[in-house]
Each structure stands twice: as structure tokens, then as C-alpha cells.
Design a protein around this motif. Structure first.
Motif, mmCIF file in Angstrom:
data_model
loop_
_atom_site.group_PDB
_atom_site.id
_atom_site.type_symbol
_atom_site.label_atom_id
_atom_site.label_comp_id
_atom_site.label_asym_id
_atom_site.label_seq_id
_atom_site.Cartn_x
_atom_site.Cartn_y
_atom_site.Cartn_z
ATOM 1 N N LEU A 166 0.831 -1.208 0.000
ATOM 2 C CA LEU A 166 0.000 0.000 0.000
ATOM 3 C C LEU A 166 0.862 1.254 0.000
ATOM 4 O O LEU A 166 1.858 1.328 0.719
ATOM 5 C CB LEU A 166 -0.878 0.026 1.272
ATOM 6 C CG LEU A 166 -1.787 -1.195 1.494
ATOM 7 C CD1 LEU A 166 -2.459 -1.116 2.860
ATOM 8 C CD2 LEU A 166 -2.835 -1.282 0.395
ATOM 9 N N ARG A 167 0.457 2.219 -0.832
ATOM 10 C CA ARG A 167 1.050 3.557 -0.728
ATOM 11 C C ARG A 167 -0.035 4.490 -0.230
ATOM 12 O O ARG A 167 -1.156 4.468 -0.759
ATOM 13 C CB ARG A 167 1.526 4.058 -2.101
ATOM 14 C CG ARG A 167 2.889 3.576 -2.454
ATOM 15 C CD ARG A 167 3.360 4.066 -3.810
ATOM 16 N NE ARG A 167 4.291 3.093 -4.370
ATOM 17 C CZ ARG A 167 5.550 2.956 -3.953
ATOM 18 N NH1 ARG A 167 6.031 3.748 -3.016
ATOM 19 N NH2 ARG A 167 6.327 2.037 -4.491
ATOM 20 N N LEU A 168 0.295 5.304 0.757
ATOM 21 C CA LEU A 168 -0.711 6.194 1.332
ATOM 22 C C LEU A 168 -0.623 7.584 0.709
ATOM 23 O O LEU A 168 0.456 8.020 0.280
ATOM 24 C CB LEU A 168 -0.521 6.288 2.854
ATOM 25 C CG LEU A 168 -1.227 5.177 3.653
ATOM 26 C CD1 LEU A 168 -0.777 3.797 3.231
ATOM 27 C CD2 LEU A 168 -1.008 5.360 5.142
ATOM 28 N N ALA A 169 -1.756 8.245 0.673
ATOM 29 C CA ALA A 169 -1.818 9.582 0.077
ATOM 30 C C ALA A 169 -1.023 10.579 0.916
ATOM 31 O O ALA A 169 -0.908 10.433 2.142
ATOM 32 C CB ALA A 169 -3.281 10.020 -0.006
ATOM 33 N N GLN A 204 0.597 14.469 5.868
ATOM 34 C CA GLN A 204 0.414 15.859 6.326
ATOM 35 C C GLN A 204 -0.459 15.873 7.586
ATOM 36 O O GLN A 204 -0.198 16.634 8.529
ATOM 37 C CB GLN A 204 -0.243 16.686 5.202
ATOM 38 C CG GLN A 204 0.650 16.833 3.972
ATOM 39 C CD GLN A 204 -0.130 17.092 2.689
ATOM 40 O OE1 GLN A 204 -1.363 17.203 2.699
ATOM 41 N NE2 GLN A 204 0.574 17.180 1.564
ATOM 42 N N GLY A 205 -1.463 14.996 7.584
ATOM 43 C CA GLY A 205 -2.361 14.913 8.740
ATOM 44 C C GLY A 205 -1.632 14.475 10.007
ATOM 45 O O GLY A 205 -1.945 14.935 11.112
ATOM 46 N N ILE A 206 -0.640 13.573 9.823
ATOM 47 C CA ILE A 206 0.148 13.108 10.979
ATOM 48 C C ILE A 206 0.882 14.289 11.619
ATOM 49 O O ILE A 206 0.916 14.436 12.837
ATOM 50 C CB ILE A 206 1.195 12.058 10.528
ATOM 51 C CG1 ILE A 206 0.519 10.767 10.102
ATOM 52 C CG2 ILE A 206 2.216 11.797 11.630
ATOM 53 C CD1 ILE A 206 0.194 9.806 11.203
ATOM 54 N N VAL A 207 1.475 15.124 10.768
ATOM 55 C CA VAL A 207 2.268 16.260 11.275
ATOM 56 C C VAL A 207 1.375 17.154 12.126
ATOM 57 O O VAL A 207 1.710 17.534 13.255
ATOM 58 C CB VAL A 207 2.878 17.057 10.093
ATOM 59 C CG1 VAL A 207 3.548 18.331 10.590
ATOM 60 C CG2 VAL A 207 3.873 16.180 9.335
ATOM 61 N N ASP A 236 -1.830 25.462 6.543
ATOM 62 C CA ASP A 236 -2.203 24.608 5.414
ATOM 63 C C ASP A 236 -0.975 23.803 4.999
ATOM 64 O O ASP A 236 -0.018 24.353 4.459
ATOM 65 C CB ASP A 236 -2.680 25.502 4.257
ATOM 66 C CG ASP A 236 -2.900 24.699 2.986
ATOM 67 O OD1 ASP A 236 -2.874 23.445 3.048
ATOM 68 O OD2 ASP A 236 -3.093 25.324 1.919
ATOM 69 N N LEU A 237 -1.010 22.493 5.266
ATOM 70 C CA LEU A 237 0.184 21.671 5.043
ATOM 71 C C LEU A 237 0.179 20.982 3.683
ATOM 72 O O LEU A 237 1.026 20.138 3.407
ATOM 73 C CB LEU A 237 0.307 20.615 6.154
ATOM 74 C CG LEU A 237 0.357 21.145 7.601
ATOM 75 C CD1 LEU A 237 0.583 19.999 8.583
ATOM 76 C CD2 LEU A 237 1.450 22.198 7.768
ATOM 77 N N SER A 238 -0.781 21.346 2.812
ATOM 78 C CA SER A 238 -0.902 20.619 1.541
ATOM 79 C C SER A 238 0.333 20.786 0.652
ATOM 80 O O SER A 238 0.546 20.003 -0.270
ATOM 81 C CB SER A 238 -2.160 21.064 0.782
ATOM 82 O OG SER A 238 -2.095 22.466 0.566
ATOM 83 N N GLY A 239 1.163 21.784 0.965
ATOM 84 C CA GLY A 239 2.397 21.971 0.185
ATOM 85 C C GLY A 239 3.528 21.029 0.583
ATOM 86 O O GLY A 239 4.556 20.982 -0.096
ATOM 87 N N LEU A 253 8.159 14.047 3.034
ATOM 88 C CA LEU A 253 7.280 12.908 3.330
ATOM 89 C C LEU A 253 8.048 11.785 4.030
ATOM 90 O O LEU A 253 7.508 11.107 4.897
ATOM 91 C CB LEU A 253 6.624 12.389 2.038
ATOM 92 C CG LEU A 253 5.656 13.385 1.365
ATOM 93 C CD1 LEU A 253 5.034 12.770 0.120
ATOM 94 C CD2 LEU A 253 4.563 13.841 2.330
ATOM 95 N N THR A 254 9.336 11.607 3.689
ATOM 96 C CA THR A 254 10.155 10.590 4.354
ATOM 97 C C THR A 254 10.199 10.872 5.859
ATOM 98 O O THR A 254 10.048 9.968 6.688
ATOM 99 C CB THR A 254 11.592 10.593 3.780
ATOM 100 O OG1 THR A 254 11.508 10.264 2.395
ATOM 101 C CG2 THR A 254 12.473 9.574 4.482
#
Length: 583
Positions: free
Chosen positions: A94-97, A102-105, A483-486, A493-494
Motif C-alpha cells: 500500500l502507498r498512502l496519500a 500531512q495529517g500526521i504532522v 495549510d500543510l498541503s504543500g 514525506l520521508t
């Protein structure tokens, strides 16, 4: 419920399997207990892998790949899953979006110190007994490792939701305490200006000089020219109390605080040894018998004598063990049985003993005793800590004069401080030997895990200070609202993925009783953080401070802030203070 991304995705897999049962794609009533979701062996394969199809193929009477393909299709419908690919005989990678990471952060900043705490322990009462050095002198470097390991293990279990008691067993029942009393008596005579000679078997360390003087202050010349029958018992109590003060001070230097100090002496002549053995006798586990001679060659002085034996072979030991000698005296094992009986009757759900490596021969008999005393209810885990070798300037480190023959805990802490001492003691698994090089552990280099992890924490602190100087208030509330979408670059991500592993890692380390896993993880996390920092030097879009763009800066700072939260929590378990700046 505390958050663990791996268990969340496992729930997703189990729900998808239930949906497949409902749709008739799988037979109903399958047992999913052995379905796992774990990091894949190779990070290139994805973020997580599940064995669901492999585990269920046989009971479902289907091919693993067929189950996997249907399951993968269903999983891919969830917005958290970017891709679900079937690999090999039927694993699903599985690869997660990016939104998940970002949600974890954001979640870490929101939960703060609570992120990674677990309720896995469910309030189970655990007793961790560690250090337990003979009260005959200051703690030495071997005890230091046991003290740090035991203390970090206790903190880890507490963090994972157990109710932990930290305990020290004072070995004040044996002959070594008489030797201590005689050694103190010699120092007492010295304090009165007498010439004395330290015969073999007495403790010559300077640390007893002050004790001899204190004894003189207390009793004056009352014991001069008197035989042991007059002073031995009093001096023994006096000396033991003084040594325990010294040991408590040594432990405090390392930040170790015990909840319970339990005296071995309190077991003798109080009926407590008899009560423990009566419990075993009622279970049919005590008998009079003769043991076989020890394996290998029979010692000259060995004679088959009838002794009182504990049938420890019924609880997994290799041979039965004597609890009373033929002359009616207790063996060493008897008070240990009584002590563990006391722990069992205090209502602990789990016992952990941390011993030095030389206690290896003791493990099976102790486990057998606890198993018998608790009717198999209370597990006992014995952790052995291997030796520590100290080096300085490439040479083995020399002993301190104060102790006479060994390097003390105080010597080590004076040299490098408590934080470095603690961290280094946890950079190897407890049963692996440890080389402690004073020069290396103070080096400011990537080879030194203490520096490397502390430097990551200090760097985050400096980023937050710089942001504030630039007029951006990096409060947790502001960062959480960013807004962490960037945050989509692979280096970002690593780091976020490594942070997401923390709650799972805590549970594994707590379950296996291996606090060194925390130190290893922190080193990997620091490595991912420093890698991102270094890439920011070359690629401006990865810099934490984005010139003239407050919104982008807040988003970029969220990641280092979340990293600091986790490093701080990990160091807290290890008993190390996080650095705010590096000197």
C-alpha cells in the motif's frame, strides 16, 4: 484511543474483508487475528504491506492472489490509499496519500507530548527490579548500565500504559555485609589514630573513611578493644544505612528514583521464608532428596547428601534446586523465593528483574519459582545486562582511587554528564557488550548518536527562534492551523513517515522490553531530519523559513516542530533532557 496509523490501516483491511464476506466474495466467519499491516521489508515497495490474503487463503479455500486482487480493489477506494498493488504470492503493498502524512504532522502538534503514548498496558501492574547492588560501596560502571536500562524500561512501560513500580532489592542478608562491618570497624580504629591493616577480603576503598569517622562520632570509644560480639551487629546496620545513602546519591546523579527499597534482611527470622516455602509445599513441590553430582567432573568434596529440594523441573528448570542445606541453613535461593513470593502477593501482574550478565545460571530457577508461586499467572522476565568497557584516549580507562578497585558511576558522570551516560548506555541491546569511549561520546559528529539526536532537537529550537525574530509567531496553535498541503517533497514525506512510526515503535519496544529500540529510532529520525535540513541548503523550496511568505513558512516549520515533539518524548523515556542549543 491513542493514534497508531498502522492499526488504523489494519482496521481498514479488516473492514474490507468483512465487506467481502457480506458480498459473498469470501466465506463468512473467517478469523482475522493473524492479519497484519506492517512496514514492507523494502521501503521501495510502498508504505505498508498486508499479509491478509496469505493468511486467509487456506481457511477460505481460495488462491491467495485471487483474494488479494479483490481486496486490493476495495482498499484502493479509500481516500487514504493512493495505490494497492498485489505482489509475489499475494502480499498487498500500500502507498498512502500525501494527505495522510500531512495529517500526521498536524496531529502530532495537536497531541503534543501525548502522541505515541499507548493504552496497550491497560493499567497492568508491573514491578521492575533493577540495580540491586550489594550495599558495600558506591555503584560501579556495570551497575550503571543496569540502572539506566531498568529505569528506561520502567519509563517505557509507563508510557505504554502500564502501572509501574521501580524497586531496589538491598542485599543486606549475606556475609558480604559482615565484611563491610569489619572494614568499617578498621576505619573506625583509624579514626581513633590506630594503625590498621586491611586483610584480604576486607574493602579497602577510601569511601569508608568517612563512615569510620561517623561511627566514631556516634559511639565515641565504646567499641575500642571490644570483640565482634559487642559491635558487629550495630556496625553492620550503621554501615549498611550509610552505604545506601551513598547509593541513593549515585542513583540521583543519573536521575534514577526508586519507589521501593526492599531489604533482604527483613526476610530472615520473620517467618517470611518459611511462608513462601510452605506455599510451595502445599503445592507438592518441596521434598527431601539427593541431587545428582554436577555435570562434567565430580568435585573432590562432593558427597551425596539429603537436602530439602524445590521441584523446579516441574516449572521448566533443568534440575531441582536445594532450598535448605543438610545442616539446616537456607541456601541463597531460599530468600530469593521468599522475595518473589512477596512480589506476587503484592498483586503484580508482571515481574521484570534486571541482572548483570553473571546471573545467567539463575534465570531458569527464578522463573520456575515465580511460575510455581503464582500458579503460572505472573510472568517473570529476566533481562541480563552485559559488561561495559571504558576507553579514553584509545586506552582502557583507569580506576578511581576512591573506590580502590573499580570505576564508579560517579567517575563516568563526572566525565561526560548524566544525559550522555544514559543515552550511550542504551545504544546497544542489553545483552550485547558495550564499548564506552569517553572521547567518541563527546565528539560533535554524526558517528555520535547522542550528539546527532540532540543536534536535531537544538536545530528545531533555533528554527523556531528565527521564525519569531522574523515576526512569525510559531505557536503550536498557529502551526496546527497551517495549510500543510504543500508538504509533498519526498524528503519531507520521508520525515513525516518516520514520525508516523513512533506510536507503533513504542508498542513494539514495550512488548519486547527493549528500550534500546527507542535510541535506535531517534537516531534514524534525526538522520531523516538532518537530510531534509541539508537539502534545504541546495533547494530553496525545502527551506523552513520562506522569505517574505508567512503562510509557507508556518507550513514548513510544522514538520520540524513535530519532529521535536517526538524527539523530546523519546528522550524523555530514555531519561535524557532535550538540548535547546548546542555549545
Amino acid at each position: 484511543m491513542h493514534m497508531n496509523l498502522f492499526s488504523e490501516i489494519r482496521s481498514l483491511v479488516v473492514d474490507a474483508l468483512a465487506a467481502m464476506e457480506a458480498a459473498g466474495e469470501l466465506p463468512s466467519g473467517l478469523d482475522t487475528a493473524n492479519v497484519t499491516v506492517e512496514p514492507p521489508r523494502d521501503a521501495l515497495h510502498g508504505d505498508m504491506a498486508t499479509n491478509a490474503a496469505m493468511v486467509l487463503a487456506k481457511p477460505a479455500g481460495a488462491k491467495p492472489r485471487d483474494i488479494a486482487e479483490t481486496l486490493a480493489r476495495r482498499l484502493a477506494e479509500d481516500p487514504r490509499i493512493e495505490t494497492a498493488e498485489v505482489a509475489g504470492p499475494g502480499f498487498i503493498n500500500l502507498r498512502l496519500a500525501a494527505t495522510v502524512w500531512q495529517g500526521i504532522v498536524s496531529r502530532i502538534i495537536g497531541e503534543g507530548a501525548a502522541f505515541g503514548r499507548s493504552d496497550m498496558g491497560a493499567g497492568q501492574k508491573v514491578n521492575v527490579e533493577y540495580v540491586s547492588a550489594n550495599p558495600t560501596g558506591p555503584l560501579h560502571v556495570g551497575h550503571t548500565r543496569g540502572a539506566v536500562f531498568g529505569d528506561a524500561l520502567a519509563s517505557l512501560l509507563d508510557y505504554a500504559g502500564h502501572d509501574v513500580t521501580r524497586e531496589y532489592y538491598i542485599n543486606d542478608g549475606g556475609a558480604q555485609v559482615d565484611v563491610l562491618a569489619r572494614s568499617v570497624y578498621l576505619r573506625y580504629l583509624e579514626a581513633h589514630g590506630k594503625e590498621v591493616e586491611f586483610a584480604d577480603g576486607t574493602y579497602p576503598g577510601d569511601y569508608l573513611i568517612a563512615v569510620g569517622e561517623a561511627l566514631k562520632e556516634k559511639v565515641g570509644d565504646a567499641y575500642l578493644g571490644q570483640g565482634e560480639e559487642v559491635w558487629l551487629s550495630d556496625v553492620r546496620d550503621f554501615a549498611t544505612a550509610k552505604m545506601m545513602e551513598l547509593i541513593r546519591e549515585d542513583l540521583a546523579l543519573l536521575g534514577v528514583r526508586m519507589d521501593v527499597f526492599f531489604s533482604e534482611k527483613s526476610l530472615y527470622g520473620t517467618g517470611r521464608i518459611e511462608a513462601a516455602l510452605a506455599d510451595l509445599e502445599a503445592k507438592g513441590l518441596i521434598y527431601e532428596g539427593v541431587l545428582e553430582p554436577p555435570k562434567g567432573k565430580t568435585p573432590e568434596d562432593w558427597e551425596p547428601r539429603e537436602q530439602t529440594l524445590f521441584k523446579s523441573t516441574e516449572h521448566g528448570d533443568d534440575v531441582d534446586r536445594p532450598v535448605k542445606k543438610s545442616d539446616g541453613a537456607w541456601t541463597y535461593f531460599a530468600p530469593d523465593i521468599a522475595y518473589h513470593y512477596d512480589k506476587v502477593t503484592r498483586g503484580f501482574d508482571q515481574l521484570i528483574d534486571v541482572f548483570g550478565a553473571d546471573h545467567g545460571g539463575y534465570v531458569k530457577r527464578m522463573k520456575a519459582a515465580v511460575s510455581a508461586l503464582s500458579g503460572g499467572r505472573v510472568p517473570l522476565d529476566i533481562k541480563l545486562t552485559q559488561l561495559v568497557k571504558l576507553f579514553k584516549n584509545g586506552e582502557p580507562f583507569k580506576m578511581s582511587k576512591r573506590a580502590g578497585t573499580f570505576i564508579t558511576l560517579r567517575d563516568v558522570v563526572d566525565e561526560v554528564g548524566a544525559d550522555v551516560t544514559r543515552f550511550v548506555m542504551l545504544t546497544r541491546k542489553n545483552d550485547a557488550p558495550l564499548d564506552f569511549d569517553f572521547d567518541k561520546v563527546m565528539e560533535q559528529s554524526r558517528e555520535n548518536p547522542v550528539f546527532y539526536v540532540q543536534y536535531a532537537h537544538a536545530r528545531v529550537a533555533s528554527v523556531l527562534r528565527k521564525a519569531a525574530e522574523a515576526g512569525i509567531e510559531p505557536s503550536d496553535a498557529a502551526l496546527q492551523g497551517a495549510d500543510l498541503s504543500g508538504l509533498t517533497h519526498e524528503a519531507e514525506l520521508t520525515l513525516a513517515k518516520k514520525l508516523a512510526e513512533w506510536p507503533r515503535l513504542v508498542e513494539i519496544a514495550a512488548r519486547t522490553h527493549e528500550p534500546h529500540r527507542i535510541a535506535f529510532y531517534l537516531n534514524e529520525l534525526a538522520s531523516d531530519f538532518h537530510a531534509l535540513w541539508n537539502r534545504g541548503n541546495e533547494e530553496t523550496q525545502l527551506r523552513f523559513l520562506q522569505e517574505g511568505d508567512a503562510a509557507a513558512t508556518l507550513a514548513k516549520i510544522a514538520l520540524p516542530r513535530a519532529t521535536a515533539v517526538v524527539i523530546s518524548a523519546g528522550l524523555g523515556i530514555l531519561g535524557v533532557t532535550p538540548a535547546q542549543e548546542m555549545r
